[in-house]
Design an enzyme around this catalytic site. Sequence first.
Site, PDB file in Angstrom:
ATOM      1  CE1 TYR A 147      -2.996  -3.259   1.093  1.00 10.14           C
ATOM      2  CE2 TYR A 147      -1.819  -3.217   2.949  1.00 10.14           C
ATOM      3  CZ  TYR A 147      -2.761  -3.733   2.335  1.00 10.14           C
ATOM      4  OH  TYR A 147      -3.314  -4.949   2.518  1.00 10.14           O
ATOM      5  NE  ARG A 148      -1.402   6.608  -3.506  1.00 12.59           N
ATOM      6  CZ  ARG A 148      -1.986   6.938  -4.555  1.00 12.59           C
ATOM      7  NH1 ARG A 148      -1.792   6.769  -5.696  1.00 12.59           N
ATOM      8  NH2 ARG A 148      -3.132   7.813  -4.424  1.00 12.59           N
ATOM      9  NE  ARG A 177      -5.268   6.258  -2.471  1.00 10.60           N
ATOM     10  CZ  ARG A 177      -6.090   5.343  -3.139  1.00 10.60           C
ATOM     11  NH1 ARG A 177      -5.702   4.007  -3.062  1.00 10.60           N
ATOM     12  NH2 ARG A 177      -6.997   5.817  -3.752  1.00 10.60           N
ATOM     13  CD1 TRP A 178      -6.015   0.830   4.841  1.00  9.16           C
ATOM     14  CD2 TRP A 178      -4.538  -0.477   5.548  1.00  9.16           C
ATOM     15  NE1 TRP A 178      -6.210   0.831   6.420  1.00  9.16           N
ATOM     16  CE2 TRP A 178      -5.263  -0.140   6.762  1.00  9.16           C
ATOM     17  CE3 TRP A 178      -3.349  -1.210   5.726  1.00  9.16           C
ATOM     18  CZ2 TRP A 178      -4.778  -0.241   7.955  1.00  9.16           C
ATOM     19  CZ3 TRP A 178      -3.039  -1.475   7.047  1.00  9.16           C
ATOM     20  CH2 TRP A 178      -3.692  -1.061   7.965  1.00  9.16           C
ATOM     21  CG  LEU A 179      -8.183   0.374  -2.121  1.00 10.42           C
ATOM     22  CD1 LEU A 179      -8.294  -0.320  -3.671  1.00 10.42           C
ATOM     23  CD2 LEU A 179      -8.669   1.747  -2.103  1.00 10.42           C
ATOM     24  NE  ARG A 183      -6.880  -4.320  -2.688  1.00  8.96           N
ATOM     25  CZ  ARG A 183      -5.828  -4.108  -3.728  1.00  8.96           C
ATOM     26  NH1 ARG A 183      -4.646  -4.059  -3.343  1.00  8.96           N
ATOM     27  NH2 ARG A 183      -6.191  -3.605  -4.893  1.00  8.96           N
ATOM     28  N   GLY A 184      -6.496  -6.769   2.703  1.00  8.30           N
ATOM     29  CA  GLY A 184      -6.203  -7.808   3.785  1.00  8.30           C
ATOM     30  C   GLY A 184      -5.668  -6.682   5.196  1.00  8.30           C
ATOM     31  CD  GLU A 186      -0.763 -12.378   1.882  1.00  9.58           C
ATOM     32  OE1 GLU A 186      -1.819 -12.088   1.544  1.00  9.58           O
ATOM     33  OE2 GLU A 186      -0.577 -12.519   3.017  1.00  9.58           O
ATOM     34  CG  ASP A 239      -2.526   4.908  -8.664  1.00  6.14           C
ATOM     35  OD1 ASP A 239      -1.997   5.146  -7.618  1.00  6.14           O
ATOM     36  OD2 ASP A 239      -2.948   3.814  -9.119  1.00  6.14           O
TER      37      ASP A 239
END
Length: 339
Positions: free
Chosen positions: A28-29, A41-43, A46-47, A90, A139
């Site tokens: 994540y950026r 910045r995680w959506l 997302r995990g 992962e 982006d």
Amino acid sequence: PGDAGPLVTWGLVVTRGPHKPRQNLGIYRQQVIGRDKLIMRWLAHRGGALDFRDHGEKNPGQPFPVAVVIGADPATILGAVTPVPDTLSEYQFAGLLRGAKTELVKCLGSDLQVPASAEIVLEGFIAPNETAPEGPFGDHTGYYNEVSEFPVFTVERITMRRDPIYHSTYTGKPPDEPAMLGVALNEVFVPLLQKQFPEIADFYLPPEGCSYRLAVVSMKKQYPGHAKRVMFGIWSFLRQFMYTKLIIVTDDDVDIRSWPEVVWALTTRVDAARDTLIVEHTPIDYLDFASPVAGLGSKMGIDATHKWPGETSREWGRPIAMDAGVRQRVDALWDSLGL
């Protein structure tokens, strides 16, 4: 030139939720906004964001431990960006790619584990309700994203190797570096999908499609409506593909990595009304400003397969194919003709 500030582009974010023993690894950026502050910045899907949400529900008011790895081995990086099944870590997937277990060490300030060979590790926490406006940044879509609120990561300590290498990347209109990484990851996705859906012959994410927004699939069709089953299967099987908004399905006689072949299938095997599937109000990439609502939009599937009885009442066309005997004869003549 329009970026809001300094940015950590290639940080591998390590988190662990209260309900799962495994750790999550995602990229994540992170916008730098202070000496020890970055915006994570995680959506929401997302995990890392899910771990943060679950932690807040179980431990109200408590800070959420986070580690960020900058500079890791290729297998770990690929593991972080691959949408592996939720039951697989992962780190475990990276070990499968590498052919050897991922060597991990415990962080100094938490129980999180990071790769022992990491170049730089940031340790810290995200405090509940601490957010900041992030962006805009250019982006991988080729556009600047809109400004949005995201959690703030507070860095408590930094550990590193002697003379560490700072790993970064750039993003822009594809094909860029993330798009090329997507081409490599494509070969990882194919066996994962084929294990779940053996009818899939090939799967391709064109780099022009911003890494994952457009997918082309070839399949061995077995019954009417089979192409639609494959569409829904791809959208639901791996987490990353919930953001794939366009899927084209062809027969296995089409080379889906060749746009001329794909266009031929689209223009000869598709009826716009019968073969176009629109699904509304589905999760979509927050960076996709074409959707009417941030994070929620529609998807389209196009069935470019030959049609079975029940899908059409007409006699289906038969593709032209060169006679095998003629092909062999011409091949044998090449040397004698000096061509």
